[in-house]
Design a protein around this motif. Structure first.
Motif, PDB file in Angstrom:
ATOM      1  N   SER A  60     -15.458 -26.851  28.393  1.00 40.23           N
ATOM      2  CA  SER A  60     -15.389 -27.568  29.670  1.00 40.23           C
ATOM      3  C   SER A  60     -16.615 -27.297  30.525  1.00 40.23           C
ATOM      4  O   SER A  60     -17.133 -28.194  31.199  1.00 40.23           O
ATOM      5  N   LEU A  82     -10.064 -29.835  29.813  1.00 41.87           N
ATOM      6  CA  LEU A  82      -9.445 -29.286  31.014  1.00 41.87           C
ATOM      7  C   LEU A  82      -7.949 -29.062  30.822  1.00 41.87           C
ATOM      8  O   LEU A  82      -7.386 -28.084  31.344  1.00 41.87           O
ATOM      9  N   ILE A  83      -7.291 -29.949  30.086  1.00 40.43           N
ATOM     10  CA  ILE A  83      -5.866 -29.741  29.788  1.00 40.43           C
ATOM     11  C   ILE A  83      -5.690 -28.486  28.938  1.00 40.43           C
ATOM     12  O   ILE A  83      -4.783 -27.673  29.170  1.00 40.43           O
ATOM     13  N   ALA A  93      -6.003 -25.530  31.266  1.00 35.39           N
ATOM     14  CA  ALA A  93      -4.876 -25.388  32.183  1.00 35.39           C
ATOM     15  C   ALA A  93      -3.648 -24.810  31.488  1.00 35.39           C
ATOM     16  O   ALA A  93      -2.966 -23.917  32.018  1.00 35.39           O
ATOM     17  N   ALA A 132      -4.292 -21.135  30.213  1.00 34.82           N
ATOM     18  CA  ALA A 132      -4.459 -20.187  31.311  1.00 34.82           C
ATOM     19  C   ALA A 132      -3.123 -19.590  31.734  1.00 34.82           C
ATOM     20  O   ALA A 132      -3.064 -18.424  32.172  1.00 34.82           O
TER      21      ALA A 132
END
Length: 309
Positions: free
Chosen positions: A68, A206-207, A210, A213
């Motif tokens: 990313s 990004l997914i 997310a 994380a």
């Protein structure tokens, strides 16, 4: 993994732009594809080596985080308007979750089996896409391509050799990765007009960041300086590899480039042999050959049907 990891593959018509007319620079497209498939197995090799110290979830997080960090700024620079006006987000999220699952399953598979063997099984994705296209995309599939799908799955069985003491959990995980990757490709086709390729790749990354994380507090192992460099390398290699693939498909149609995607298996063999001492046995090579031949045939039939070759 070449989304790998469909790749797939690679065997992979994932982050690629829509084909609109004959290729302008086919040789450049082929060279970019070859550079791409030469890079992506390096990411898998790093993940396999790092799995001795880190949980797979952290490896997946590192891959998407640093990917990313490379891809998102480029997407904002090139397609800032599209980044600010995203559409079809439920499908975009589902697509991102599919490639996240495929990456996690593939990274887990290569912990216990050679990268080349796992990658070969991941290449069932194009066959699954072809088999599901009539039901998901309402795309007709003729007898010849159905035959190629059947032959391809026979190739997968040759690699697996169930009942001969060869089948292992890692192989089933690699097949699961192939299934997730196939669904990812189908969703990508549905979203082909929703956003530019770099934007959809950014959303995917990004997914992945997310979701993983959320898991990090439970599995986090603080890397030392050398390990951090390896994490960064894994993300950068993945980002550059996929960006080169995007650029390749901007120069030439998928029907021309797809056969070169199978070169990823060759590079995976090289990485596996020199890094981990792994080398596919003869039956595995036979299965790889059958899978590759069926995938290439399907690609050529698709190109002929669309008038691209």
């Amino acid at each position: 993994m070449s989304e790998s990891n469909v790749t797939l593959s690679t065997a992979v018509e994932t982050e690629t732009p829509r084909e609109s007319g004959p290729p302008d620079r086919p040789l450049l497209g082929i060279l970019l594809m070859l550079f791409s498939v030469a890079l992506l197995p390096i990411m898998d090799g790093i993940a396999k080596a790092m799995s001795e110290t880190f949980f797979v979830a952290q490896l997946v997080f590192a891959r998407f985080f640093f990917q990313s960090a490379v891809i998102v700024p480029i997407a904002v620079w090139r397609d800032g308007v599209s980044m600010r006006h995203l559409c079809h987000m439920p499908l975009q999220i589902a697509r991102g979750l599919c490639i996240l699952s495929a990456t996690g399953l593939f990274f887990t598979a290569i912990v216990t089996m050679p990268i080349a063997d796992a990658l070969a099984l991941l290449f069932v994705a194009p066959l699954i896409v072809t088999a599901l296209s009539p039901f998901v995309l309402a795309e007709p599939v003729g007898v010849r391509r159905w035959s190629a799908v059947i032959v391809g799955f026979i190739g997968a069985l040759v690699i697996l050799r169930p009942g001969l003491g060869v089948l292992q959990p890692g192989a089933l995980l690699a097949l699961g990765a192939g299934l997730c990757f196939a669904i990812y490709v189908l969703l990508t086709r549905k979203l082909s007009h929703a956003a530019p390729p770099l934007v959809t790749l950014s959303i995917t990354s990004l997914i992945g960041v997310a979701v993983t994380a959320v898991i990090m507090p439970f599995v986090w192992v603080t890397p030392n300086a050398d390990q951090l460099v390896m994490f960064i390398a894994m993300g950068v290699v993945g980002a550059v590899g996929h960006y080169l693939m995007i650029r390749a498909y901007e120069q030439a149609p998928a029907s021309l480039l797809a056969p070169f995607g199978y070169g990823e298996i060759v590079m995976a063999v090289v990485i596996g042999y020199f890094w981990f001492g792994d080398f596919p046995d003869l039956p595995t090579w036979v299965g790889i050959g059958i899978l590759a031949a069926s995938g290439i045939y399907i690609s050529l039939r698709e190109g002929k049907k669309r008038g691209k070759i």
